[in-house]
Scaffold this motif. Structure first.
Motif, short mmCIF file in Angstrom:
data_model
loop_
_atom_site.label_atom_id
_atom_site.label_comp_id
_atom_site.label_asym_id
_atom_site.label_seq_id
_atom_site.Cartn_x
_atom_site.Cartn_y
_atom_site.Cartn_z
N ALA A 39 0.68 -1.12 0.15
CA ALA A 39 0.02 -0.12 0.10
C ALA A 39 0.76 1.24 0.01
O ALA A 39 0.37 2.47 -0.14
N LEU A 87 0.20 3.47 -2.86
CA LEU A 87 -0.93 4.40 -3.06
C LEU A 87 -0.52 5.98 -3.04
O LEU A 87 -0.01 6.22 -2.22
N TYR A 131 -6.25 10.04 -2.35
CA TYR A 131 -7.56 9.76 -1.83
C TYR A 131 -8.01 8.87 -2.75
O TYR A 131 -9.08 8.35 -2.62
N ASP A 147 -7.48 6.98 -4.96
CA ASP A 147 -7.26 5.24 -4.99
C ASP A 147 -7.73 4.56 -4.07
O ASP A 147 -7.73 3.43 -4.05
N LEU A 148 -8.67 5.33 -3.04
CA LEU A 148 -9.28 4.43 -1.84
C LEU A 148 -10.84 4.50 -2.22
O LEU A 148 -11.42 5.60 -2.78
N PRO A 149 -11.24 3.77 -1.71
CA PRO A 149 -10.96 2.68 -0.84
C PRO A 149 -10.38 1.31 -1.65
O PRO A 149 -10.56 1.39 -2.85
N GLN A 150 -9.60 0.47 -0.95
CA GLN A 150 -9.03 -0.69 -1.64
C GLN A 150 -9.30 -1.78 -0.79
O GLN A 150 -9.14 -1.79 0.60
N SER A 207 -8.46 -3.95 4.03
CA SER A 207 -9.08 -2.78 3.72
C SER A 207 -8.31 -1.67 3.88
O SER A 207 -7.83 -1.22 4.80
N PHE A 208 -8.22 -0.52 3.14
CA PHE A 208 -7.81 0.82 3.23
C PHE A 208 -8.71 1.94 2.87
O PHE A 208 -9.27 1.88 1.82
N ASP A 209 -8.62 2.70 3.68
CA ASP A 209 -9.86 3.52 3.58
C ASP A 209 -9.29 4.94 4.23
O ASP A 209 -8.26 4.91 4.88
N THR A 210 -9.72 6.24 3.54
CA THR A 210 -9.34 7.41 4.16
C THR A 210 -9.98 7.84 5.45
O THR A 210 -9.07 8.67 6.09
N PRO A 230 -4.17 6.31 5.58
CA PRO A 230 -5.19 5.46 5.42
C PRO A 230 -5.39 4.54 6.67
O PRO A 230 -4.38 4.28 7.49
#
Length: 567
Positions: free
Chosen positions: A118, A121, A124, A126-129, A161-164, A433
């Motif tokens: 990650a 990345l 923002y 690019d998110l979520p992933q 999961s990757f979120d802002t 993230p």
């Protein structure tokens, strides 16, 4: 597939040492063989079931928009050192040194490694992933047992999961929760979602998916109202205690033969609920007193979570004697000021209690907790037991023995911060993230299915994961029987039915017993007597019901039955 070409080493007797139902049946039915403690070879039938379990999981991961990766299982120590877990994790991690002297580990989980991916990345946008993989994990379990349920090498579906922000994490968490509910329903596993401790994973919200089974090592507290929690997290309502006025000060009395809670009950008439049990632990190097009501058990994980402890162990007798002047059996917190004291909430404001005097063979009566004990911290530390009132509805709680088959966590920013993951935010500022982690043990799920679906004749696989959907038992060697069985076999394969042709030169009883033992959902029996009537027999493994159907309708009947199981 023809049974005559298939490797299925079935056993007629239960194997010695197989304690769990799934362990016994998977060995007997020729699915697995043990290489050494905690390490199993999966034989062809097990590989087929495993592949179908993986496909169900993969379909549900794709449904929520997750992308599949495959990351290395051998991992450099420096990544784990950056996260701080290289020293936190003990002997459970397999560690080795390569030929250049570098420390590496066999991965027991992949939070750190996914976080390194990650690092690329950028924004923002690019998110979520949502990323996942199926990968081998290694954990040096001190006591591997119960076949595939507790092992040292296994396949994990782990996703991340990757979120802002936290709101995004909530959405990713809920997506995985719903996906897991669908996965376990499709696999035929009666999973209970329970509140749980995050343990070494860290983070906030944590939910385990537990399958009830006598082979499980986890206890789940459960109520009909929907409340469910691992015993490491569970709470209950206790009836308010009624205490007398007590004494003006604690009063010592001799108890020369009292070493346990039960001794004080039997010999001195002090009921367990009026005793203060003093436990001594070493928490991150600090000797700590933990006070519990005499009839309550400490849950160590609650203690670890409360103190955010890295290392915890019971203190040794010599450490206790040096610090308190007495041995276990006569310990107490009255007058102790130089050591931290942690107490369970059930002791708050209690009066007229009894505890050890820190003199061997002496106890104190008339103890007022608020007056006489320097409690530095209060916490829920006790183990909930069956019959206690539910914290939501006050109905009696049930305690189930279970095995964990899935676990989802809200990790927070622990790994992205320590490994330097950041993206450009909408306002032009750098944003770290926030992560979630979500796991399913594939082989453990396989075992859980067997724990749930079996009878005295063997395994009863749900159609979705069965190694074969249908077995054709060929009874006899006449040209007509063999030809009709092969024609039926080819016609079912043409309809994409996963079918096994039992063409072995075995007696009917052997064929029927083996088909039942390995758990194939449906059996079609082709025999001369039936063909003379223009029929074959169709048997449902789960119900045991057999019906005669016209040979001409056998393919249509089978495909219709299989489609019905999918709905």
């Amino acid at each position: 597939m023809r049974w005559s070409e298939l490797y299925v080493p079935t056993l007629r007797q239960d194997p010695a040492g197989a304690d769990a139902v799934s362990h016994r049946l998977l060995l007997r039915a020729g699915y697995i063989r043990q290489l050494m403690a905690g390490h199993y070879s999966l034989l062809p039938l097990a590989v087929r079931v495993r592949a179908k379990i993986i496909e169900v999981i993969r379909e549900e991961m794709s449904r929520i928009g997750a992308q599949e990766f495959l990351l290395p299982t051998m991992q450099p120590a420096e990544v784990w050192q950056k996260s701080g877990r290289w020293d936190k994790i003990g002997a459970e991690m397999f560690r080795l040194t390569d030929r250049k002297g570098a420390d590496v580990a066999l991965g027991m989980t992949h939070e750190e490694i996914f976080a390194t991916v990650a690092q690329e990345l950028r924004s923002y946008r690019d998110l979520p992933q949502l990323w996942y993989q199926f990968q081998t994990k290694f954990r040096d379990e001190p006591r591997p047992k119960s076949g595939l349920i507790r092992v040292r090498e296994f396949t994990m579906k782990d996703s991340y999961s990757f979120d802002t922000d936290e709101a995004g994490l909530d959405r990713s968490f809920d997506k995985h929760h719903d996906a897991y509910v669908r996965i376990f329903a499709r696999l035929g596993i009666p999973a209970i979602a329970v509140e749980a401790s995050s343990g070494i994973m860290g983070g906030s919200d944590s939910v385990e998916f537990m399958c009830p089974t006598s082979a499980g090592e986890d206890l789940v507290v459960h109520c009909a109202c929907g409340y469910a929690a691992n015993v490491e997290k569970a709470t209950s309502h206790l009836a308010p205690a009624t205490d007398g006025a007590g004494l003006d000060a604690p009063e010592p009395f001799d108890t020369p033969d009292a070493r346990t809670i039960e001794d004080l009950v039997r010999d001195y008439g002090v009921t367990a609920d009026r005793q203060i049990k003093t436990l001594v632990y070493v928490v991150d190097g600090q000797l700590t007193l933990v006070l519990m009501r005499g009839d309550h058990a400490l849950v160590e994980q609650k203690l670890i979570d409360t103190l955010a402890a890295v290392a915890i162990r019971p203190a040794h007798p010599d450490e206790i004697s040096e610090a308190l002047g007495a041995l276990p059996g006569s310990l107490g917190g009255v007058g102790v000021t130089e050591l931290p004291i942690l107490a369970d909430l059930a002791l708050r404001d209690r009066r007229d209690m009894t505890t050890g005097a820190n003199r061997d063979g002496v106890h104190l009566r008339g103890v007022d907790v608020a007056r006489d004990l320097a409690v530095g911290r209060w916490a829920d530390l006790r183990e909930v037991t069956a019959g206690e009132p539910c914290p939501r509805c006050e109905q009696p709680l049930e305690v189930l023995r279970t095995v964990e088959i899935g676990h989802i966590f809200k990790l927070g920013r622990r790994y992205t911060e320590t490994l330097g993951v950041s993206v450009l935010g909408a306002d032009g500022e750098r944003v770290t993230p926030i992560m979630g982690s979500y796991g399913i043990g594939v082989e453990r799920a396989l075992a859980a299915i067997v724990e749930t679906h079996h009878d005295d004749r063997g395994i009863v696989w749900p159609v979705a994961v069965a190694p074969f959907e249908v077995a054709i038992a060929v009874l006899g060697t006449s040209d007509e029987v063999v030809a009709e069985a092969q024609t039926l076999y080819a016609a079912l394969r043409a309809q994409r039915v996963d079918v096994l042709l039992d063409d072995r030169a075995e007696r009917p009883g052997v064929k029927f017993s083996d088909i039942e033992l390995v758990g194939i959902p449906y059996r079609i029996t082709v025999a001369a007597r039936g063909l003379a009537e223009g029929t074959v027999e169709f048997t449902d493994r789960a119900t045991g019901q057999t019906e005669k159907i016209p040979l001409a309708r056998a393919v249509a009947h089978t495909t219709h039955t299989l489609r019905a199981t999918e709905n």
